[in-house]
Design a protein around this motif. Structure first.
Motif, PDB file in Angstrom:
ATOM      1  N   LYS A   2       0.854  -1.257  -0.010  1.00  0.00           N
ATOM      2  CA  LYS A   2      -0.168   0.102  -0.053  1.00  0.00           C
ATOM      3  C   LYS A   2       0.897   1.382  -0.095  1.00  0.00           C
ATOM      4  O   LYS A   2       1.895   1.202   0.437  1.00  0.00           O
ATOM      5  N   GLY A   3       0.382   2.203  -0.683  1.00  0.00           N
ATOM      6  CA  GLY A   3       0.736   3.476  -0.738  1.00  0.00           C
ATOM      7  C   GLY A   3      -0.100   4.861  -0.721  1.00  0.00           C
ATOM      8  O   GLY A   3      -1.224   4.437  -0.896  1.00  0.00           O
ATOM      9  N   VAL A   4       0.390   5.882  -0.670  1.00  0.00           N
ATOM     10  CA  VAL A   4      -0.300   7.244  -0.628  1.00  0.00           C
ATOM     11  C   VAL A   4       0.053   8.058  -1.704  1.00  0.00           C
ATOM     12  O   VAL A   4       1.133   8.462  -1.814  1.00  0.00           O
ATOM     13  N   LEU A   5      -0.925   8.751  -2.359  1.00  0.00           N
ATOM     14  CA  LEU A   5      -0.724  10.038  -3.208  1.00  0.00           C
ATOM     15  C   LEU A   5      -1.237  11.121  -2.575  1.00  0.00           C
ATOM     16  O   LEU A   5      -2.821  10.974  -2.886  1.00  0.00           O
ATOM     17  N   LEU A   6      -0.776  11.836  -2.338  1.00  0.00           N
ATOM     18  CA  LEU A   6      -1.242  13.412  -1.818  1.00  0.00           C
ATOM     19  C   LEU A   6      -1.485  14.305  -3.042  1.00  0.00           C
ATOM     20  O   LEU A   6      -0.423  14.339  -3.898  1.00  0.00           O
ATOM     21  N   VAL A   7      -2.678  14.924  -3.352  1.00  0.00           N
ATOM     22  CA  VAL A   7      -2.586  15.682  -4.420  1.00  0.00           C
ATOM     23  C   VAL A   7      -3.273  16.992  -4.083  1.00  0.00           C
ATOM     24  O   VAL A   7      -4.463  16.953  -3.641  1.00  0.00           O
ATOM     25  N   ASN A   8      -2.402  18.050  -4.452  1.00  0.00           N
ATOM     26  CA  ASN A   8      -2.952  19.481  -4.361  1.00  0.00           C
ATOM     27  C   ASN A   8      -3.040  20.180  -5.678  1.00  0.00           C
ATOM     28  O   ASN A   8      -3.024  19.285  -6.734  1.00  0.00           O
ATOM     29  N   LEU A   9      -3.610  21.507  -5.675  1.00  0.00           N
ATOM     30  CA  LEU A   9      -3.862  21.873  -6.764  1.00  0.00           C
ATOM     31  C   LEU A   9      -2.863  22.262  -7.889  1.00  0.00           C
ATOM     32  O   LEU A   9      -2.748  21.731  -9.031  1.00  0.00           O
ATOM     33  N   LEU A  75       4.641  24.447   1.006  1.00  0.00           N
ATOM     34  CA  LEU A  75       3.912  24.232   2.191  1.00  0.00           C
ATOM     35  C   LEU A  75       3.436  22.705   2.151  1.00  0.00           C
ATOM     36  O   LEU A  75       3.336  21.877   2.923  1.00  0.00           O
ATOM     37  N   SER A  76       2.932  22.477   0.801  1.00  0.00           N
ATOM     38  CA  SER A  76       2.617  20.890   0.442  1.00  0.00           C
ATOM     39  C   SER A  76       3.802  19.976   0.760  1.00  0.00           C
ATOM     40  O   SER A  76       3.519  19.026   1.337  1.00  0.00           O
ATOM     41  N   ALA A  94       1.721  15.151  -5.333  1.00  0.00           N
ATOM     42  CA  ALA A  94       1.554  15.520  -6.745  1.00  0.00           C
ATOM     43  C   ALA A  94       0.574  16.676  -6.750  1.00  0.00           C
ATOM     44  O   ALA A  94       0.040  16.996  -5.970  1.00  0.00           O
ATOM     45  N   MET A  95       0.645  17.117  -8.164  1.00  0.00           N
ATOM     46  CA  MET A  95      -0.291  18.285  -8.499  1.00  0.00           C
ATOM     47  C   MET A  95      -1.087  18.138  -9.637  1.00  0.00           C
ATOM     48  O   MET A  95      -0.647  17.522 -10.324  1.00  0.00           O
ATOM     49  N   ARG A  96      -2.258  18.618  -9.261  1.00  0.00           N
ATOM     50  CA  ARG A  96      -3.333  18.280 -10.600  1.00  0.00           C
ATOM     51  C   ARG A  96      -2.710  19.127 -11.873  1.00  0.00           C
ATOM     52  O   ARG A  96      -2.855  18.715 -12.787  1.00  0.00           O
TER      53      ARG A  96
END
Length: 343
Positions: A2-9, A75-76, A94-96
């Protein structure tokens, strides 16, 4: 694994027009942002908007740019680093729009052997132009490049008790020592048609005083309802009287009917209505960015004071605060140890 992808703008690579223009092109050509047929969207964006907007936006970005880079990206990254320290699973950022891309983030996870991904859009409230576009693009990339992966999506967390607690605590700390007359909850605006398009019932959303407080399946994807609910829960946690706060929407584009009331118009009227000391919080964002640092902390403050206001406080976003990081890490670890999706 398992892993995680945080995504901001996302953000331009620099505050120069040459970098702002391709960023705006990617952002505004997204069919979930400007949801009109491609040819019309191209005409609007590439034929009209991108002729002047890059210079204007670059000027705004230059006012808030940090030595380390874009505030949103920095900040991200800080938040990502702290979250990674609180979980044993690989966590990527990641960023969108812009860099690092969603594909880059997924590749980082794949290189570490991850096959089960917790897709984590960093938006408290659900909207076509934020949450949905992330989920759609990530799935397109998964099918083409990472078919071995499976996704679990983190739903909008606008009403989760631990999020509300962190947000309320952050506001309370910021208000200490500030003798405010009014607390304004300013959310990013969206066109009214986006509300109707995301109405799964196809009939509930009237965008009036009753639909957002009348129970409905539409609320799961209704940005307007979720903004009002976040506000209600935070106000309840802070014990604010009804006349001490209000809710508005910012960052609209001309030519469409967007959610009202509008932040700039309401802020400009407040001094004449006896509000001389104003605090503004922006709960549609978890990271400070152009919309919070320039539009609110600079422009709104200037307008407020020019219209007779005295003290103006822009409350920071949750950013990489330890309390917020702990909540995010806890959600991640709960998912890691469970067989059910994050809820």
């Amino acid at each position: 694994m398992k892993g995680v992808l945080l995504v901001n703008l996302g953000s331009p690579d620099s505050p120069e027009p040459k970098d702002v223009k391709p960023y705006l092109d990617q952002f505004l050509m997204d069919k979930y942002v400007i949801d009109v047929p491609f040819l019309l969207r191209a005409l609007l964006v590439r034929g009209i908007i991108l002729r002047k907007r890059p210079e204007e936006s670059a000027h705004a970005y230059k006012k808030i740019w940090w030595e380390e880079g874009s505030p949103l990206i920095v900040l991200s990254q800080r938040m990502h680093k702290k979250v990674q320290q609180k979980t044993e699973m690989p966590v990527s950022l990641a960023m969108r729009y812009g860099k690092p891309s969603i594909e880059t983030g997924l590749q980082e996870l794949a290189d570490k052997g991850v096959t089960e991904v917790l897709l984590f859009p960093l938006y408290p409230q659900y909207a076509m132009a934020s949450t949905l576009t992330i989920l759609v693009l990530a799935e397109e990339i998964r099918k083409k490049k990472f078919p071995q992966m499976t996704f679990t999506d983190v739903p909008a967390f606008y009403n989760k008790p631990d999020y509300i607690k962190v947000l309320a605590n952050s506001i309370k700390r910021s208000l200490e020592g500030f003798n405010y007359d009014h607390l304004l909850f300013s959310y990013h605006g969206i066109p009214e048609r986006h509300i109707r398009k995301t109405d799964v019932t196809k009939s509930h959303c009237k965008i009036n005083d009753t639909c957002c407080v009348t129970q409905s399946a539409a609320h799961k994807f209704c940005y307007r309802h979720q903004c009002y609910e976040t506000t209600r829960l935070v106000v309840e946690a802070l014990g604010l009287p009804e006349d001490k706060y209000s809710l508005t929407f910012q960052s609209r584009l001309s030519g469409d009917k967007w959610l009202e009331p509008y932040t700039d118009i309401e802020v400009n009227k407040m001094p004449a209505n006896g509000i001389k000391n104003l605090a503004v919080v922006t709960p549609a964002f978890v990271s400070d960015c152009l919309e919070t640092l320039e539009e609110i902390a600079m422009r709104a403050k200037e307008d407020f004071q020019e219209n007779g206001g005295k003290e103006f406080l822009a409350i920071p976003c949750l950013n990489d605060s330890d309390e917020w990081v702990a909540v995010v890490a806890n959600w991640i670890n709960e998912w890691a140890s469970a067989e059910i999706p994050v809820a």
